[in-house]
Structure formats: C-alpha cells, structure tokens
Design an enzyme around this catalytic site. Structure first.
Site, PDB file in Angstrom:
ATOM      1  N   HIS A 148       0.812  -1.213   0.000  1.00 17.83           N
ATOM      2  CA  HIS A 148       0.000   0.000   0.000  1.00 17.83           C
ATOM      3  C   HIS A 148       0.856   1.279   0.000  1.00 17.83           C
ATOM      4  CE1 HIS A 148       0.779   0.869   4.298  1.00 17.83           C
ATOM      5  NE2 HIS A 148       0.754  -0.436   4.446  1.00 17.83           N
ATOM      6  N   ASP A 149       0.408   2.246  -0.780  1.00 16.57           N
ATOM      7  CA  ASP A 149       0.987   3.593  -0.808  1.00 16.57           C
ATOM      8  C   ASP A 149       2.422   3.635  -1.310  1.00 16.57           C
ATOM      9  OD1 ASP A 149      -1.274   5.248   0.561  1.00 16.57           O
ATOM     10  OD2 ASP A 149      -0.980   3.512   1.849  1.00 16.57           O
ATOM     11  N   GLY A 190       5.091  -1.077   2.764  1.00 15.43           N
ATOM     12  CA  GLY A 190       4.287   0.109   2.528  1.00 15.43           C
ATOM     13  C   GLY A 190       5.108   1.381   2.424  1.00 15.43           C
TER      14      GLY A 190
END
Length: 262
Positions: free
Chosen positions: A121-122, A139
């Site tokens: 994520h991200d 992440g």
C-alpha cells in the site's frame, strides 16, 4: 468489442477500452478501469478502485487492487493507479493504499516487473524500473526512475531508492539509497556506483565523472554526511553538464528520512 474470454467474469460497471483483452477465468471488479491495448492474462484478479493505463501486459495469476495488508485498513475507498506499457509477470500482488498517506499506490510507466513481486500500500514506483523475481516492497516505499532491484530483495517501509540506483540480489534494504549508487547485502553496503546503467542510458563522460566524484565524497573520503553534501553542491559549478544530477543528489540527501546507507 473488448475481447473477453467467455469464462472470465467482468463486472458490468467496469470500464474497459474496446481493445482490451481479458483471458480465461480472470475476474475484474466494478471499480476497475483499463486503457487501450492492455492484456490481462488468465486467472488474474483485478479489483478495488484500480486504474490501469495503455498497452500493459499483465500475465496470468496476478492480483491487482486487493485490500492492503494493514490492520488499520477499514474499507476506505483508496486506489491503485498503474501507468502505461508495463510488463507485470506471474503472481505479482499490488495493493490499494490506506488513508492518511494519500491513499494511492502508484506504478508509473515502462516498468519491467517480474514474477512474485509485491508492491504494498501507498508505494510509488516511478518509470523504467526493473524489479526482479520476488522483490518485496513494504508500505510507502518510493522507487525513482530507472531503479533496478535484484531478486529476493526486501525493502523496508518508508524507504526511498534514488534514480538510477541498483540494488543487488537478496538484499535487505532498511535505509534510503542515494541516486546512482550500487548496493547489496545484508547488512546493506555500498559497492560502488551504477556505471554500467549510466552508460546504457547514454550519460556523457563528464556526467559519469561527476557521479563518480559524488560517490567518492559520500563514501571514500571520511566526510560527515553534511560535509559531503556541501562538497557535492560545488560540483554543479565545476561540471555544468551534470548540474541536474548534482541537484537530484543534494535534494535526495536533504529529504532522506531513514538515513542513507553508508
């Protein structure tokens, strides 16, 4: 019309360009958008709020847009955005973002992403990168343009790897890697600078010499990080042709949040 294999399941709300090809047993969710010329292989799952650009080749069994592996995630409408002309090989997993950090996982264009790569994520993967088999990004990782990562390498959350850097096979990357550097190992160490990659990208002799000097100032002369940064700044005037390279290095050093590998 879009070429969707009869065994594929494509939600009626998904937006696929008429030139998209979807292979057998693929599953595509309602919030997915896919651009012209992209091919989605058999058994792929593309879900979540995922936008995929033009002319990507996504091989079988990839999972794109699944919820993040983050216990804080509570179903918020976050995204995965993928650019153009990427090759995404078998069993890759790219997750959507989490709130509080932009909420978007981004993959740019012209990337070569090999089997079993995980992009959490991200993360932000820019353009022209090469990620070998089993590369794992935690992440919020940022890989700048032209980064190369060797197979079986893990990169710690919030780490940044600067443009044109190369990370060797089976490395553990827990600190920021400055642009142009060649690193590997566990613990990670700088082995030199990525001269082969720079030559392949048609860097002039003057620019390569400036990069070599930046490597010396950072790693070979016993300077503190601040002393090295100040010395590197003077190279812009000494080698005007390399001014943009020097600026990229000094900006990276100024913004590094995890400390640089030394």
């Amino acid at each position: 019309m879009t070429q969707v294999h009869p065994t594929a399941i494509v939600d009626s709300a998904a937006e696929l360009d008429p030139t998209v090809i979807v292979g057998p047993y693929a599953v595509i969710g309602p919030h997915v958008r896919v651009g012209a010329g992209t091919t989605i292989g058999s058994h792929c799952v593309v879900e979540g709020r995922t936008t995929i650009g033009r002319d990507n080749r996504i091989f079988q069994f990839a999972s794109l847009g699944a919820i993040p592996q983050d216990k804080k995630y509570a179903g918020e409408p976050t995204e995965l955005v993928i650019g153009d002309r990427n090759t995404i090989r078998e069993f890759c997993t790219f997750n959507i973002g989490v709130p509080g950090a932009g909420g978007i996982t981004r993959v740019g264009s012209d990337n070569w992403i090999m089997a079993y790569t995980h992009i959490a994520h991200d993360c932000r993967v820019d353009n022209h990168t090469t990620l070998a088999n089993n590369t794992t990004l935690a992440g919020h990782v940022h890989l700048a343009d032209w980064v190369t990562v060797g197979g079986l390498t893990g990169i710690h959350q919030f780490v940044s790897v600067g443009a044109h850097a190369m990370v060797g096979f089976a490395s553990a990357v827990a600190q920021d890697v400055p642009p142009f550097m060649l690193v590997d190992g566990n613990p990670l160490a700088v082995r030199g600078f990525n001269v082969v990659g720079l030559r392949r990208r048609d860097f002039s002799a003057a620019r390569i010499a400036a990069v070599k000097q930046m490597h010396r100032l950072l790693y070979r002369q016993g300077k503190t990080l601040e002393e090295a940064r100040v010395a590197i700044q003077t190279l812009a005037a000494e080698v005007p042709e390399a001014a943009a390279d020097v600026a990229m290095m000094t900006d990276f050093l100024a913004s590094a949040t995890r400390g640089i590998v030394r």
